[in-house]
Design an enzyme around this catalytic site. Structure first.
Site, PDB file in Angstrom:
ATOM      1  N   ARG A  30       0.831  -1.217   0.000  1.00  0.00           N
ATOM      2  CA  ARG A  30       0.000   0.000   0.000  1.00  0.00           C
ATOM      3  C   ARG A  30       0.856   1.254   0.000  1.00  0.00           C
ATOM      4  NH1 ARG A  30      -2.549  -4.422   1.870  1.00  0.00           N
ATOM      5  NH2 ARG A  30      -4.830  -4.502   1.844  1.00  0.00           N
TER       6      ARG A  30
ATOM      7  N   GLY B  95      -1.150 -11.937  -4.935  1.00  0.00           N
ATOM      8  CA  GLY B  95      -2.581 -11.664  -5.073  1.00  0.00           C
ATOM      9  C   GLY B  95      -2.912 -10.231  -4.696  1.00  0.00           C
TER      10      GLY B  95
ATOM     11  N   ARG C   5      -5.896 -18.547  -9.007  1.00  0.00           N
ATOM     12  CA  ARG C   5      -6.664 -17.969  -7.887  1.00  0.00           C
ATOM     13  C   ARG C   5      -7.875 -17.175  -8.388  1.00  0.00           C
ATOM     14  NH1 ARG C   5      -2.677 -15.462  -3.593  1.00  0.00           N
ATOM     15  NH2 ARG C   5      -4.622 -15.436  -2.422  1.00  0.00           N
TER      16      ARG C   5
ATOM     17  N   SER D 143     -12.621  -9.923   3.112  1.00  0.00           N
ATOM     18  CA  SER D 143     -11.366  -9.901   2.363  1.00  0.00           C
ATOM     19  C   SER D 143     -10.853  -8.480   2.254  1.00  0.00           C
ATOM     20  CB  SER D 143     -11.580 -10.481   0.958  1.00  0.00           C
ATOM     21  OG  SER D 143     -10.493 -10.128   0.126  1.00  0.00           O
TER      22      SER D 143
ATOM     23  N   GLN E 186      -8.407  -7.622   0.513  1.00  0.00           N
ATOM     24  CA  GLN E 186      -8.040  -7.363  -0.884  1.00  0.00           C
ATOM     25  C   GLN E 186      -9.241  -6.868  -1.671  1.00  0.00           C
ATOM     26  OE1 GLN E 186      -6.118 -10.973  -2.207  1.00  0.00           O
ATOM     27  NE2 GLN E 186      -4.247 -10.506  -1.072  1.00  0.00           N
TER      28      GLN E 186
ATOM     29  N   ASP F 203      -3.495 -15.756   7.418  1.00  0.00           N
ATOM     30  CA  ASP F 203      -2.220 -16.240   6.882  1.00  0.00           C
ATOM     31  C   ASP F 203      -1.450 -17.086   7.906  1.00  0.00           C
ATOM     32  OD1 ASP F 203      -2.734 -14.901   4.502  1.00  0.00           O
ATOM     33  OD2 ASP F 203      -1.805 -13.056   5.222  1.00  0.00           O
TER      34      ASP F 203
ATOM     35  N   ARG G  78      -4.255 -24.507   1.058  1.00  0.00           N
ATOM     36  CA  ARG G  78      -3.542 -24.595   2.346  1.00  0.00           C
ATOM     37  C   ARG G  78      -4.235 -25.500   3.351  1.00  0.00           C
ATOM     38  NH1 ARG G  78      -1.641 -18.354   3.141  1.00  0.00           N
ATOM     39  NH2 ARG G  78       0.044 -18.457   1.614  1.00  0.00           N
TER      40      ARG G  78
HETATM   41  C1  S3P Z   1      -3.902  -9.281   2.257  1.00  0.00           C
HETATM   42  C2  S3P Z   1      -5.120  -9.783   2.610  1.00  0.00           C
HETATM   43  C3  S3P Z   1      -5.385 -11.207   2.873  1.00  0.00           C
HETATM   44  C4  S3P Z   1      -4.088 -11.995   3.072  1.00  0.00           C
HETATM   45  C5  S3P Z   1      -3.032 -11.633   2.088  1.00  0.00           C
HETATM   46  C6  S3P Z   1      -2.713 -10.147   2.140  1.00  0.00           C
HETATM   47  C7  S3P Z   1      -3.772  -7.823   1.997  1.00  0.00           C
HETATM   48  O1  S3P Z   1      -6.093 -11.747   1.789  1.00  0.00           O
HETATM   49  O2  S3P Z   1      -4.344 -13.379   3.012  1.00  0.00           O
HETATM   50  O3  S3P Z   1      -1.852 -12.362   2.362  1.00  0.00           O
HETATM   51  O4  S3P Z   1      -2.628  -7.325   1.957  1.00  0.00           O
HETATM   52  O5  S3P Z   1      -4.794  -7.164   1.829  1.00  0.00           O
HETATM   53  P1  S3P Z   1      -7.703 -11.632   1.725  1.00  0.00           P
HETATM   54  O6  S3P Z   1      -8.002 -10.217   1.959  1.00  0.00           O
HETATM   55  O7  S3P Z   1      -8.096 -12.066   0.355  1.00  0.00           O
HETATM   56  O8  S3P Z   1      -8.187 -12.557   2.792  1.00  0.00           O
END
Ligand code: S3P
Length: 460
Positions: free
Chosen positions: A32, A101, A129, A176, A178, A336, A367
């Site tokens: 970020r 991701g 994914r 999530s 993300q 994680d 996992r």
């Molecule tokens: C992350 C959010 C998580 C995490 C990933 C990093 C992030 O994923 O598993 O390693 O930096 O926003 P999700 O938001 O899809 O759960």
């Protein structure tokens, strides 16, 4: 690329872990910091940028989009000369997000909001994914994001010129960070308002950093108090003003710290202190579990770093371990850390149940299945029941020496390295070089904490 070998034989610890370590900079915060610095005006300086390959993927993507940045590899100091969102341009060649991701999902949101065309791709793991989880909510609010992989997987195409993101309201079905961040960044880029609700609070680094950049974003109390009643929400107002470059300090990564914390918890007589580690309640699940199983956990020198992230020195002392129950709503705050928490459960006294782990199936590998395979190889009684893991702890009886393939998943490699410390003989971990994704120095840090040096050290 890393100097780590593909395969390694790791010796048990044969004694407690002791010492003080500064774990590497937080991966989520580092992504970020680079992205927001690139769309700000003026210089952003980032101290403690994460050393892993995932964070390098974000820098590479930003460079391909025209951002001017320089990383000092020796110090982890990143300098970004931001020229505002106008400083970024559409990319003609596909943007390679590697294994990351977070890079792919957050950049998709940002590019859709800025109306820049791009194709985003990744390595074999990222290419398997799910990406509809970002494309669907973005498209429902006006964006044109196309997912052309066979099973809703990358490549992801942002058709920036074809459509304008108009913001609005999204109620996520999965917690999530993300997905939440992709929507917030799309709205920020487009200068439109956005409200996101999620079933339980996911990490809030996007919100914390946007506030530090002056964006008047509001959110429900859940991000400070995860047990607050009601639905967690985040509100971003229509914000057309440019971000101004600033100084940011990245805390140590609690997801990396988790491996050292659990390693210390497994070995009687251990006492380990991890300095300046991220201490956001949205990722403190690992600390809650450690306390739950009986480990003494102290947060010392609690403070806020430049950029708003809470940090603390984490001190743990090993005590006898008992099993624990992890409810589904606690999973986002430890998402994680589940593989290494499963190792903890497998070594404790009694039975543990970790519930609602469906999200683990769509991480860098499945996992849930790989964690079961690791514990199975280590001689434990373990079963997958629906989306739950049921583990009968060995009550401190050393693991059976195992040969385990981490299948290029960095968290699985690290969990196996921790498990090997309490095996009755040397263990072999295949594809351990993927530790470079998030924590290239894990094996060195574990070695530094050993009180009984290994007889045949293999670590470069
Ligand atoms: C992350 C959010 C998580 C995490 C990933 C990093 C992030 O994923 O598993 O390693 O930096 O926003 P999700 O938001 O899809 O759960």
């Amino acid at each position: 690329m890393s100097q780590l070998p593909h395969h390694i034989t790791l010796e048990p610890a044969y004694g407690p872990l002791r010492g003080t370590i500064r774990v590497p900079g937080d991966k989520s915060v580092s992504h970020r910091a680079a992205m927001f610095g690139a769309i700000a005006h003026g210089e952003t300086s980032v101290e403690g940028f994460g050393p892993g390959e995932d964070n390098r993927s974000t820098l590479a993507v930003l460079r391909d989009l025209g951002a001017a940045l320089h990383l000092d590899e020796a110090t982890g100091a990143l300098r970004i000369q931001g020229r505002g969102p106008e400083g970024l341009r559409a990319a003609s060649a596909p943007l390679d997000c590697g294994n990351s991701g977070t890079t792919l999902r957050l950049m998709t949101g940002l590019l859709a909001g800025l109306r820049l065309d791009a194709t985003l791709i990744g390595d074999a793991s990222l290419s398997s994914r799910p990406m509809r989880r970002i494309a669907d909510p973005l498209n429902a609010l006006g964006a044109a994001v196309e997912v052309t992989g066979a099973r809703g997987t990358p490549p992801v195409h942002v058709r920036g010129l074809a459509a304008a993101f108009r913001g609005g309201h999204a109620a996520l079905t999965v917690a999530s960070a993300q997905v939440k961040s992709a929507l917030l960044l799309a709205a920020l880029g487009a200068g439109v308002p956005m409200r996101v609700e999620e079933p339980s609070p996911s990490r809030d680094h996007t919100e914390v950093m946007l506030r530090a950049f002056g964006v008047p974003l509001r959110s429900s109390p859940h991000y400070e108090h995860p047990d607050a009643p009601g639905t967690p929400w985040v509100d971003l107002p229509a914000w057309g003003q440019p971000l101004q470059g600033r100084r940011l300090e990245v805390p140590g990564d609690i997801s990396s710290a988790a491996f050292l914390l659990v390693a210390a918890a497994l070995l009687p007589g251990s006492e380990v202190c991890l300095t300046a580690c991220g201490a956001t309640p949205t990722r403190a699940g690992v600390l809650d579990v450690l306390r739950d199983v009986g480990v003494e956990v102290r947060l010392e020198h609690v403070r806020r770093l430049d950029g708003g992230e809470p940090a603390a020195d984490l001190r743990v002392r090993a005590t006898p371990l008992h099993g624990f129950h992890l409810p589904p709503e606690a999973v986002p705050r430890a998402v994680d850390e589940i593989p290494v928490l499963a190792v903890l459960a497998a070594f404790a006294h009694g039975t543990s149940r970790l519930c609602g782990l469906a999200e683990l199936r769509v991480k860098e590998c499945d996992r849930l299945e790989r964690t079961r395979a690791l514990l199975d190889a280590a001689g434990c009684q373990v079963a997958i029941l629906g989306d739950d893991l049921l583990i009968h702890g060995r009550g401190g009886v050393p693991f059976t020496p195992f040969d385990f393939d981490a299948t290029h998943d960095h968290r699985m490699a690290a969990a196996a390295a921790v498990a090997s410390l309490v095996a009755s003989g040397p263990c072999r971990v295949q594809n351990i070089d993927c530790l470079a994704i998030s924590y290239p120095g894990l094996l060195r840090d574990l070695e530094a904490l050993r009180t009984v040096p290994p007889t045949h050290p293999e670590i470069p």
